[in-house]
Design an enzyme around this catalytic site. Structure first.
Site, PDB file in Angstrom:
ATOM      1  N   GLU A  82       1.703  -0.445  -5.039  1.00 27.25           N
ATOM      2  CA  GLU A  82       0.779   0.635  -5.360  1.00 27.25           C
ATOM      3  C   GLU A  82       1.683   1.854  -5.551  1.00 27.25           C
ATOM      4  O   GLU A  82       2.172   2.417  -4.563  1.00 27.25           O
ATOM      5  CB  GLU A  82      -0.225   0.872  -4.235  1.00 27.25           C
ATOM      6  CG  GLU A  82      -1.216   1.974  -4.570  1.00 27.25           C
ATOM      7  CD  GLU A  82      -2.165   2.297  -3.423  1.00 27.25           C
ATOM      8  OE1 GLU A  82      -3.316   2.695  -3.704  1.00 27.25           O
ATOM      9  OE2 GLU A  82      -1.767   2.176  -2.252  1.00 27.25           O
ATOM     10  N   ASP A  88       0.836  -1.194   0.000  1.00 21.71           N
ATOM     11  CA  ASP A  88       0.000   0.000   0.000  1.00 21.71           C
ATOM     12  C   ASP A  88       0.876   1.252   0.000  1.00 21.71           C
ATOM     13  O   ASP A  88       1.861   1.340   0.746  1.00 21.71           O
ATOM     14  CB  ASP A  88      -0.886  -0.022   1.247  1.00 21.71           C
ATOM     15  CG  ASP A  88      -1.784   1.186   1.356  1.00 21.71           C
ATOM     16  OD1 ASP A  88      -2.635   1.369   0.471  1.00 21.71           O
ATOM     17  OD2 ASP A  88      -1.619   1.949   2.328  1.00 21.71           O
TER      18      ASP A  88
END
Length: 708
Positions: A379, A343
């Site tokens: 990401e 993330d």
């Protein structure tokens, strides 16, 4: 109890059959107390007097799995200098392998009095916080081994542990929403029927359920609020939270592996659940704030935040890097997971303030013999300056391709002048990844994910409808690149419903037939809707859960998705290991003729035709020019395919191109519904009326004289 000296390694609580070794890092502490709790919550404190290289440690003979514990850490409380020690706050072990309980937001969790941030609060937090738990490392893995799917063979399924099974009628109620629920035969059968090769689970590291959400009757559903990087989230356990969650998680992985399905974890190493300078003191803040968190250089009382959550971990500190690496290795070696999706990974690249792909984090990943061999998905952005880094991660990494998502959405909603870039995304995004020596597998292609509209909502809403979140519609992405097909939200209009169904299939077909690695968000294969809410982070309810009650239209989507994945699996033309020769995204070709672009009238595409208002084209994939070899060294060949894309709002006549060494084609994919007779062969030079907004895939019918 008699506390022995123990060892400084490994960090955490390590049970060896005789007792448990406790070790915790704090560079700036003046004293550390190990705190043990019995079943009645009675606390016993034991000073750790042994310190080696800032690691405080001790061995407790006879200490068994299931023992609850925490730490109290002494030192200066001087926020202006970056120190926030407060021994009145019971702290979680950063290396805890299991955690019990959840917080409620009591004043005692905070190091200051509400309304007076400069004060020093002495309320004891032990009765209001979470506790670390000693675990038993033994588990019978049997003959478990990783499925080992190559990237180019992979189809990733993004899912939420609770959301996937909370409503499943065939899963027993007592295990719905748990690791055991994911491992239930009915869920595994669904995944195998689909044909996906990996399930990517939203965060399962122990996270905090934000008190401010609880106060509003909501909860942190997604889980991007980690507090325990080695502990599986206790609320997802059906069997208990005194170590049982570890065993249950392992059993889930073993079951999925038996079905040939890999397990990838969505991990949040960029920040913790302690928030900004006004957040609670749960673990890292009270253990060594200045070592764990990135502080503002000129104001150490505040945090440098590139995540939008209040804090960012200090990636240049070797002990922070050690924690992340120890966590990653633990999940691979002890929990048997197969990869990670990071993330806001750009934050991990911020060794100082700028994003640097040569930072220490990437260096240690590159040389690690364990982590470098699993799937690593970034990401590739964060919220800081220069944080959008799509295409800029090192060669070992794959990336969520945000440009793929945006371009495919734009093409199918009819945005002008998107055909050229759509072609680039369809063929693996060589413009983003080839410059660093990477291949099409570097692109994790997705159209929807947990964050944003579902695929059904993407074709049903022009605007977000986030009223249920209680934030006045201010949360969630504003620019969704969606199109409601003429009516906002639910409708009984048969023409609108048919168009939405077609558009949904267009997205699915594009995703599964693009070069790269497709990622499907859970429920998109059967029309899951969030009623226009594009930010269900706080909605732990039926709005966010999967709906397993399928009408004929949803059953059709499920069958269609399964057939697409099967077509992809059976034909290497759709999952090449290398980029096409030439400038594939702009009509380029090569001597190999591995790819050709045609206008709808069957002529080779000219440069200016990529910019026509009528966004329609034919893509030829030469199955005999793949120029690759399989794992046994045999040359890889395939059938020829023609992919016909009509993104225009009207029907367009398509002529089958000449000059290809086959004369007969058959329809293997058709998103148009009943507008085409899929049983009728298509012949070279013949013209067919292609319905508006549709995809048709033609497969060459083998000719004896060509195959003889």
């Amino acid at each position: 109890m008699d506390l022995w000296p123990g060892t400084a390694y490994p960090l955490g609580a390590t049970y060896d059959g005789r007792g448990t070794n406790f070790a915790i890092f704090s560079e700036n502490a003046t004293a550390v107390e190990l705190c043990l709790f019995d079943d009645d919550g009675v606390e016993e404190r034991m000073p750790l007097t042994e310190v080696d290289a800032y690691v405080w440690h001790g061995f407790l003979p006879g200490c068994q799995p299931g023992q609850r514990y925490g730490y109290r850490v002494h030192g200066p409380y001087a926020p202006d200098e970056g120190h926030r020690f407060n021994p009145h706050k019971l702290l979680l072990d950063p290396y805890a392998k299991a955690i019990t309980g959840q917080i409620k937001g009591d004043q005692a969790l905070f190091a200051y009095d509400f309304g007076d941030p400069a004060s020093f609060n002495e309320d004891d937090s032990a009765a209001h916080t979470m506790l670390s738990v000693v675990t038993n490392p033994y588990f019978d893995w049997g003959h478990d081994r990783p499925p080992g799917h190559a990237y180019h063979d992979s189809v990733i399924y993004e899912a939420h542990v609770k959301g996937m099974t909370a409503n499943h009628p065939e899963v027993p109620e007592e295990i719905r929403g748990t690791y055991a629920g994911i491992a239930h035969p009915a869920v595994v059968e669904h995944l195998t029927r689909l044909g996906v090769t990996a399930i990517e689970l939203l965060p399962v590291h122990q996270f905090v359920n934000d008190p401010h959400l609880q106060d509003k009757g909501l909860s942190n559903y997604w889980g991007y609020n980690t507090i325990g990087f080695l502990a599986p989230h206790n609320a997802y356990s059906a069997t208990g939270e005194l170590g049982e969650q570890v065993t249950e998680f392992k059993a889930m992985v073993r079951t999925l592996h038996e079905a040939g399905i890999e397990v990838i974890l969505d991990v949040v190493y960029n920040h913790t659940a302690e928030g900004n300078h006004l957040g609670p003191t749960l673990s890292f803040r009270g253990i060594d704030n200045a070592s764990y968190y990135r502080l503002v250089d000129t104001d150490k009382a505040h945090y440098y935040d590139t995540t939008g959550t209040g804090n960012s971990l200090l990636m240049r500190n070797p002990h922070v890097l050690q924690l992340i690496m120890d966590s990653l290795r633990y999940w691979v070696t002890e929990m048997h997971v197969d990869g990670f999706r990071f993330d806001l990974a750009a934050t991990l690249a911020r060794q100082f303030h700028e994003v640097d792909k040569l930072s220490a984090f990437f260096d240690i990943i590159q040389q690690d013999p364990i982590i470098s061999q699993v799937k690593l998905i970034a990401e590739p952005w964060d919220l800081g300056d220069g944080g959008y880094q799509v295409g800029n991660f090192p060669p070992l990494w794959t990336e969520w391709n945000g440009k793929y998502r945006d371009t495919v959405r734009d093409f199918w909603r009819g945005a002008p002048a998107t055909m050229g870039e759509f072609a680039s995304r369809l063929t693996g995004s060589s413009d983003l990844y080839a410059h660093s020596g990477r291949r099409p597998i570097a692109s994790i292609n997705f159209i929807t994910a947990h964050d944003g509209f579902t695929m059904s909502d993407l074709v049903s809403y022009n605007q977000k409808h986030n009223e249920a979140n209680g934030e006045g519609g201010k949360d969630g992405e504003e620019h969704n690149r969606s199109w409601n097909c003429g009516v906002e939200g639910p409708t009984d209009d048969p023409e609108v419903r048919a168009l939405r169904h077609r558009q949904h299939k267009n997205f699915l077909a594009t995703l599964m037939l693009s070069q790269g690695v497709p990622m499907l968000a859970h429920g998109d294969e059967m029309g899951r809707s969030q009623h226009g809410n594009n930010n269900v982070y706080a909605q732990d309810n039926e709005l966010a859960w999967m709906d397993w009650d399928l009408d004929p239209g949803k059953e059709d989507l499920l069958d269609f998705t399964s057939s697409l994945i099967a077509l992809r699996r059976e034909h290497p033309a759709f999952r090449r290991r290398r980029f096409f020769e030439g400038d594939a995204g702009h009509g380029g070709t090569s001597d190999l003729g591995d790819i050709l672009w045609y206008t709808p009238d069957g002529n080779l595409m000219a440069e200016h035709e990529w910019h026509l208002r009528e966004q329609a084209f034919t893509l030829f994939l030469n199955g005999e020019a793949i120029t690759e070899r399989d794992d046994q060294g045999r040359a890889v060949t395939d059938d020829h395919f023609l992919l016909l894309f009509n993104g225009h709002h009207d029907a367009v006549p398509f002529t089958v191109p000449d000059g290809i060494d086959t004369t007969t084609w058959r329809v293997v994919v058709d998103t148009s519904g009943d507008d085409l007779d899929d049983d009728v062969p298509w012949y070279t030079g013949k013209t067919h009326e292609m319905p508006a907004r549709a995809v048709v895939v033609l497969q060459a019918t083998p000719q004896p004289e060509l195959k003889g």
